[in-house]
Design a protein around this motif. Sequence first.
Motif, short mmCIF file in Angstrom:
data_model
loop_
_atom_site.label_atom_id
_atom_site.label_comp_id
_atom_site.label_asym_id
_atom_site.label_seq_id
_atom_site.Cartn_x
_atom_site.Cartn_y
_atom_site.Cartn_z
N CYS A 1 0.83 -1.20 0.00
CA CYS A 1 0.00 0.00 0.00
C CYS A 1 0.86 1.25 0.00
O CYS A 1 2.01 1.22 0.42
N LEU A 2 0.25 2.32 -0.49
CA LEU A 2 0.89 3.64 -0.47
C LEU A 2 0.29 4.44 0.67
O LEU A 2 -0.92 4.42 0.87
N ASN B 1 7.52 13.13 -2.80
CA ASN B 1 8.17 12.84 -1.52
C ASN B 1 7.19 12.74 -0.37
O ASN B 1 7.59 12.54 0.77
N ALA B 2 5.89 12.88 -0.65
CA ALA B 2 4.88 12.79 0.42
C ALA B 2 4.40 11.36 0.63
O ALA B 2 3.67 11.08 1.57
N GLY B 3 4.81 10.44 -0.25
CA GLY B 3 4.28 9.09 -0.16
C GLY B 3 5.34 8.01 -0.01
O GLY B 3 6.46 8.15 -0.52
N VAL B 4 4.96 6.96 0.68
CA VAL B 4 5.83 5.82 0.90
C VAL B 4 5.02 4.55 0.64
O VAL B 4 3.89 4.45 1.11
N ILE B 5 5.60 3.62 -0.09
CA ILE B 5 4.92 2.34 -0.29
C ILE B 5 5.49 1.32 0.68
O ILE B 5 6.71 1.16 0.80
N LYS B 6 4.59 0.64 1.37
CA LYS B 6 4.98 -0.47 2.24
C LYS B 6 4.84 -1.75 1.43
O LYS B 6 3.80 -1.99 0.81
N TYR C 1 2.61 9.12 -9.43
CA TYR C 1 2.66 8.16 -10.53
C TYR C 1 2.81 6.71 -10.06
O TYR C 1 3.64 5.97 -10.56
N THR C 2 2.02 6.33 -9.07
CA THR C 2 2.03 4.94 -8.62
C THR C 2 0.61 4.38 -8.60
O THR C 2 0.32 3.46 -9.37
N ARG D 1 -3.42 -0.22 -3.08
CA ARG D 1 -4.26 0.53 -2.15
C ARG D 1 -3.53 1.79 -1.68
O ARG D 1 -2.30 1.83 -1.66
N SER D 2 -4.28 2.78 -1.27
CA SER D 2 -3.67 4.04 -0.88
C SER D 2 -4.38 4.61 0.33
O SER D 2 -5.60 4.52 0.46
#
Lengths: 377, 377
Positions: free
Chosen positions: A19-20, A261-266, A357-358, A373-374
Motif C-alpha cells: 500500500c501507499l 516525496n509525500a508518499g511511501v509504499i509499504k 505516478y504509482t 491501495r492508498s
Amino acid sequence: MATQRILDFLATRRPTGPCLVVDLDVVRDNFRAFEKALPDSKIYYAVKANPAPEILRLLAAMGSSFDTASVAEVEMAMDAGAPADRISFGNTIKKERDIARAYQLGIRLFAVDCVEEVEKIARVAPGARVFCRVLTDGEGAEWPLSRKFGCVPAMAVDVLRHAKGLGLDAYGVSFHVGSQQTDLTAWDRALADAKTVFATLTDEGIVLKMVNMGGGFPTRYLRDVPAAKAYGQAIFSALRKHFGNAIPETIIEPGRGMVGNAGVIKSEVVLISKKAANDNVRWVFLDIGKFGGLAETMDEAIRYPIVTAHDGTETAPCVLAGPTCDSADVMYEKTPYPLPLSLTIGDEVLIEGTGAYTTTYSAVAFNGFEPLRSYVI
Amino acid sequence: MATQRILDFLATRRPTGPCLVVDLDVVRDNFRAFEKALPDSKIYYAVKANPAPEILRLLAAMGSSFDTASVAEVEMAMDAGAPADRISFGNTIKKERDIARAYQLGIRLFAVDCVEEVEKIARVAPGARVFCRVLTDGEGAEWPLSRKFGCVPAMAVDVLRHAKGLGLDAYGVSFHVGSQQTDLTAWDRALADAKTVFATLTDEGIVLKMVNMGGGFPTRYLRDVPAAKAYGQAIFSALRKHFGNAIPETIIEPGRGMVGNAGVIKSEVVLISKKAANDNVRWVFLDIGKFGGLAETMDEAIRYPIVTAHDGTETAPCVLAGPTCDSADVMYEKTPYPLPLSLTIGDEVLIEGTGAYTTTYSAVAFNGFEPLRSYVI
C-alpha cells in the motif's frame, strides 16, 4: 522521507498487502515552498500525479489551480472544490466530445499543439483560451520526454494565429522541460523559444499573455536535487532575461514535485533466491512490481530509495523483481540494487518517494492482484 | 481476425470508448486445436492471459485445467466450475499465507524454482506435488523471458531432492520457451534439460512423473506463425527423442495461443498531427495506448495488425501513440506504422489479436481514463 506520521500509521494500522501512504503535511509544505519560490506564478497541480480526493481537497482549499488530462480529472478537481476558472485541460490530445463536455462544465483554458486540435476547440468551445505547447529537448531530465507533445516554435506561431482567426483567445505558450529535471538552465532554453513565439506574434498584432512553464520539478529519490528556491531563482532570472520588464503571466504544473516525496509504499519480501548455486547476485521478489504501481521503474528510469529494518548492516547486490508471472516484471537488474544480506523472506520494506505516478499506473487486476491501495493521512 | 460475430456486435451495439470484444467460438476452436495437436497432454489455460468469467466457464466446461498466478486466480477458476484437482498454482513467487489459502481450497500442485519456496510449501501444504521450473534461453521468442523464473537444471535437482526430503511429492519439471515462440526446436532444447533432471533423480531413487511444457504458443499478429499441429508434431518428436518409451505425463499452458486471436480492440483516432510543417511522419493518437491495455507494445515488442475502413488505399508511415499525458505512451515510433493517408480524426480502427494480456494490464485510472472495457460474446 517516511515521516513519523507515516511510520505511526503503518505501526498502528498494520495494513496487509502492499500500500501507499501519503502524508498531507508534506503536500502542504511542498505547495507553500512552490508559492514562496515562484510568488508570481500560478500553481496548477498536475492531477495525474496523484488524484486522491484528500490531496485535491487540500490543494483546492490552499488556492491551487489544477492541470487535468481528461474530463474525469476535470470532474475530480471540481468535486474537490476547485472552480472551473482554476482548471486547465492540459492534454493536447482530446476527443471533440470531451472538449465540449469540459466547456459545458465551465472550462475555458485548453492546451493545443496543432491546428487540428485548435479546430476542434473552435467548434465546441467558442472563445476559449488556448495555449500552444512547444517542443523542448528534454536534456538533463531523468525521465526525458519523447516528442509526443508539442510542435516546433515556428509551427506554434501558425497554430496560435489559426486559433485567433477562428475566434479563440490565443493565450500563450507552454513547454515541459522533462520530468525530474535537475538542470536549472533547461528553463532558460525553453523560455528563449517561448519568447520567440511571443515576439513573432506581437509583430502581427497578436499579444500573448501567458507562459505555462509546465512541470519537471524533481522529487528527491537517491540523488540530491536542487531545492524549490533554486528553481525559483533560475526561472525568475530566465524570465527577466528573455522578457525584460514585460514578464507575462506564468503558470507552473508541479505533479511529482508536489506529491512524490509525500508518499511511501509499504511492501513485503515474498522470496529471496538464486538461479544457480554459484550465482553472486540474489533475486529479491517484492509483493509490488512494475504492474502493481512501480511502472516508472521501466528501463530502470527511476530508482527509488528502499528502507529495510536491517539498514547499516552489510549489503550485497540484488536483482529486484515484482510478484507477477510476467518476466518483464523486473525493476532493477542492469544496475542491481544493494540490499542487506540479512534481509529475510516476510520482511517489510519501505519504498520512498512513491507519492506520484504509482496508484493510477497500477494495473487493474494483472495476475489477479488487486490495484495498489492508498491511504492519505 | 475480426470475426463476423465481432463485427456484427460492434455494428449493432456501437459501444462508446475503447473496448475489447472476444469471440468465444474462436476460443473453443483454439482449445480443440490444442487437444488435437497434443492429445496426450493436459491443457492448463493460463488464466492471466484473460480471466474473463465467460472464457473460464467455457474452458472449464470443455474439460480444461487452469494455470493460476495468485489466490484470486485460483478462486476465479473455481468459480468458473473447475475442480481444485484441475488447477495448478503456477507462480514460483508466492507468499506463504497464499500457499496456505490455496491448499485450504484444495490445490495440490505448486510451482517452485528454489529451496526457499519448497520450504514454504512444506510448512503449509504438506504432501503437495511440486514441479521445479528450469531456465531456458528463450531464443526465437518475440517476447523473450528474462531470467526471472526458473533455475539451472543442476539446481532443479537439488530443489526437487529437498522437496522429497521434506515430505512433498517431487512431481516434475517445468519450463517456458518464451512467449510467442516460433522456433519449433526450442521445445527440443528444453526437453533435453528436463530429461537430465529426470535421469539424475531417477539414479537417486526419485521418480519424477510430469513435464510441464509451459506456454509460448503464438498467436498470429502480423507475421505467419506455425499452426498448433506443427507444434504438436515437433513436441511429440522431441518427447520421443529424449524420453523414448517412457514419456511422462505432460502439461501445456497456453494463454496467448488460446485467446490472443479471439479478441479485437475497437479504438478511435483522437488526433492526427505533425510536429513541424516539413515532417514526413504523421503522429496518430488513438484512445487506447500503453497504459490502457496495450502494455505489450513496450519496446515495440508486439506489433498488432490494425484494420481501418481505408485499407487498400495509399499509406504513409505514422508514429502511433496513446491518449495520455505521458510521453512514454507511444506504441510504435522506432518502426513507424504504415496507415492510410485518408485516415481521419474520429475514425474507428480495429486492433486485432488483442484477446490476451490487454484487459488486466490496463491501468486502473491513469490520467482519469477508465480501464479497458471488455465484451465476451
